[in-house]
Design a protein around this motif. Structure first.
Motif, short mmCIF file in Angstrom:
data_model
loop_
_atom_site.label_atom_id
_atom_site.label_comp_id
_atom_site.label_asym_id
_atom_site.label_seq_id
_atom_site.Cartn_x
_atom_site.Cartn_y
_atom_site.Cartn_z
N SER A 71 -23.28 11.67 -2.04
CA SER A 71 -23.59 10.53 -2.90
C SER A 71 -22.31 9.85 -3.37
O SER A 71 -22.21 8.61 -3.37
CB SER A 71 -24.41 11.00 -4.10
OG SER A 71 -24.69 9.92 -4.97
N THR A 97 -30.47 16.97 -0.84
CA THR A 97 -31.30 17.19 -2.03
C THR A 97 -32.68 17.71 -1.64
O THR A 97 -33.24 18.57 -2.33
CB THR A 97 -31.43 15.88 -2.83
OG1 THR A 97 -30.13 15.40 -3.19
CG2 THR A 97 -32.26 16.07 -4.09
N ILE A 112 -36.97 9.36 1.72
CA ILE A 112 -35.85 8.42 1.51
C ILE A 112 -34.78 8.64 2.57
O ILE A 112 -34.21 7.69 3.11
CB ILE A 112 -35.26 8.60 0.09
CG1 ILE A 112 -36.28 8.21 -0.97
CG2 ILE A 112 -33.99 7.75 -0.07
CD1 ILE A 112 -35.86 8.54 -2.39
N ALA A 113 -34.52 9.91 2.89
CA ALA A 113 -33.52 10.22 3.92
C ALA A 113 -33.93 9.65 5.27
O ALA A 113 -33.10 9.05 5.98
CB ALA A 113 -33.33 11.73 4.01
N GLY A 127 -25.17 17.41 -1.59
CA GLY A 127 -25.81 16.13 -1.89
C GLY A 127 -24.97 15.30 -2.86
O GLY A 127 -24.85 14.07 -2.72
N GLN A 131 -29.72 12.43 0.08
CA GLN A 131 -31.14 12.71 -0.14
C GLN A 131 -31.63 13.85 0.77
O GLN A 131 -32.47 14.66 0.37
CB GLN A 131 -31.97 11.46 0.09
CG GLN A 131 -31.81 10.40 -0.98
CD GLN A 131 -32.31 10.88 -2.34
OE1 GLN A 131 -33.30 11.58 -2.43
NE2 GLN A 131 -31.59 10.49 -3.40
N ARG A 179 -40.28 13.47 -1.56
CA ARG A 179 -39.67 12.18 -1.91
C ARG A 179 -38.29 12.04 -1.29
O ARG A 179 -37.97 11.01 -0.67
CB ARG A 179 -39.58 12.04 -3.43
CG ARG A 179 -40.92 11.81 -4.12
CD ARG A 179 -40.71 11.44 -5.58
NE ARG A 179 -40.07 12.52 -6.33
CZ ARG A 179 -40.71 13.53 -6.90
NH1 ARG A 179 -42.03 13.60 -6.80
NH2 ARG A 179 -40.05 14.46 -7.58
N SER A 180 -37.46 13.06 -1.44
CA SER A 180 -36.08 12.97 -0.93
C SER A 180 -36.04 12.90 0.59
O SER A 180 -35.23 12.16 1.17
CB SER A 180 -35.26 14.15 -1.43
OG SER A 180 -35.06 14.07 -2.83
N SER A 181 -36.89 13.66 1.25
CA SER A 181 -36.89 13.65 2.71
C SER A 181 -37.34 12.30 3.26
O SER A 181 -36.80 11.82 4.27
CB SER A 181 -37.78 14.77 3.26
OG SER A 181 -39.12 14.61 2.85
#
Length: 466
Positions: free
Chosen positions: A402, A414, A433-434, A398, A411, A429-431
């Motif tokens: 980045s 992450t 955003i991905a 990750g 993301q 949250r990260s999934s």
């Protein structure tokens, strides 16, 4: 005003049932702790240790009904002496078990026993023993409550107490039968693999000494989940001594590797003072120098740590694990550029072993030199393909994504790391955003969606348990 004559009886029933429920909860808690909370444990991952475990258990698995690729040995950071099976065909060993063992054959004796639990389906059948025991508990609760309601409070409480004792006795007896079955199966596997049972006997004797020190009564094992170690020695000694493998020398190469791993494990987990006391400078054996290297590194004396490793590499310049340690010391003491050569060589010598590769990827990123970004990406992607349960590798992947400006895949990586660490909120949250930055229905988008679903389900399950 007079009280209704029913009120004291109702109060008695309530008091009796409250105590009964408390006893039931206590019994169920005992059942719960017999299944080890693996998720709450601190798992130690080390390439050299995992390779050794694989080679130690392989001959035992080969003579069982199992497939070697399905059996895994996992190390837990704890000074307790314990081992158990859980999650299918996984053996869990506490690091204290390795510290207590004097030889590899002692650990192979424990492995054979745990393999007996796996082939016997004991984890699956655990519900049978627990179900029978809780059945007795619930029945005694009902009968006791009925007796209390009828006015026989003492009799009702007696029924409850007897029910609890019977339930616990039945469960413990069930557990002891499983242990004896695993002992018998373990003896068969050791014999078939041509491994002496001396190690198994020696380890049980160690356990017996611990029982003596703890003041555990040695008359009988009625109140225990396991037979007394003395009983096990008595039952197994004749079996092992009659086996052709009894006088067979242990595998010298496995034993050499075991002593190395045992020393490095102490250096990594113990207080440095303890390590240096056990392995003083006067001891110039390979295990001693290995342990001291870890102790000095842990004490923030990188020069002394590197001195020990350099001496080891002079004798064995192509030992990948010495090279790995040299690279780790350089990296963690602020010299990632100096770590690259050692780690690159270690990765090549181990055919891209994923734990070593993830450390190499970290070193490449830590140089903060963009020329290494592509190599770091390649190394870390290969590491997670070989071992996708390494949160450190996912996190590093990750980071490099980045730095390359690919925020969506940063993301996603992450999210993978967060899910493995049971950080379900972070994974969600990260999934998400991905998913917002990746083309829908592509493999990466589908994986992000899967992580989101899994994390939400686990998050809800965790909240329900609170």
């Amino acid at each position: 005003m007079q009280h209704s004559p029913r009120l004291p009886l109702a109060s008695s029933i309530k008091s009796g049932l409250t105590r009964a429920l408390r006893l039931t909860v206590m019994f169920l808690a005992v059942l719960a702790i017999t299944v080890q909370p693996v998720a709450a444990q601190s798992i130690l991952r080390d390439a050299e240790t995992e390779a050794l475990f694989s080679d130690m258990v392989a001959p035992l698995v080969a003579v069982s009904e199992l497939d070697a690729k399905d059996v895994e040995v996992i190390l837990i950071n704890s000074d307790q002496i314990n081992a158990f099976v859980a999650g299918g065909q996984r053996m869990f060993f506490y690091s204290g078990t390795l510290a207590a063992a004097d030889s590899a054959v002692e650990i192979q004796g424990v492995m054979a026993h745990e393999l007996g639990h796996i082939t016997g389906g004991h984890i699956i059948r655990f519900d049978e023993g627990a179900g029978a025991a809780t059945g007795i508990t619930i029945l005694s609760l009902i009968l006791g409550a009925a007796a209390i309601a009828a006015g026989a409070g003492d009799a009702g409480m007696g029924i409850l107490a007897a029910g609890q004792q019977a339930a616990m006795g039945k469960f413990l007896a069930f557990s002891r039968v499983q242990e004896r079955s695993a002992d018998s199966a373990g003896a068969r596997y050791l014999s078939a693999a041509g491994i002496t049972g001396r190690g198994s006997i020696d380890f049980f004797k160690k356990l017996q000494n611990y029982e003596f020190r703890l003041g555990i009564p040695q008359e009988d094992s009625y109140a225990r989940t396991h037979p007394l170690s003395g009983e096990r020695v008595t039952l197994l000694r004749d079996v092992y001594q009659a086996d052709p493998a009894w006088d067979k020398p242990p595998d010298a190469e496995i034993e050499r590797r075991f002593q190395r791993v045992k020393a490095k494990l102490l250096g990594f987990t113990a207080d440095p003072v303890t390590t240096l006391r056990k392995y003083p400078e006067s001891d110039q054996s390979v295990p001693a120098r290995y342990a001291r290297a870890y102790a000095w590194h842990k004490s923030a004396y990188p020069d002394r740590a590197l001195y020990e490793v350099s001496n080891l590499l002079e004798e064995s310049p192509d030992d990948p694990y010495f090279l790995e340690l040299q690279g780790q010391i350089l990296l963690e003491s602020g010299n990632p550029d100096g770590a690259l050569e050692s780690l690159r060589k270690a990765v090549a010598l181990t055919n891209n072993q994923p734990l070593i590769a993830s450390l190499f990827g970290h070193a490449l990123i830590a140089t903060e030199d963009q020329q290494y970004h592509d190599e770091a990406t390649q190394v870390l992607k290969a590491a997670v393909v070989k071992d996708n349960r390494n949160p450190f590798a996912w996190y590093q992947l990750g980071v490099v994504y980045s730095q390359q400006g690919d925020i969506a895949r940063a993301q996603l990586a992450t999210a993978e790391s967060a899910l493995l660490q049971r950080n379900y909120g972070g994974a969600i949250r990260s999934s998400q955003i991905a998913m917002a930055g990746i083309d829908p229905n592509t493999p990466d988008w589908i994986r992000a969606q899967d992580i989101s679903f899994i994390a939400k389900a686990e998050f809800e399950r965790a909240n329900k348990r609170r």
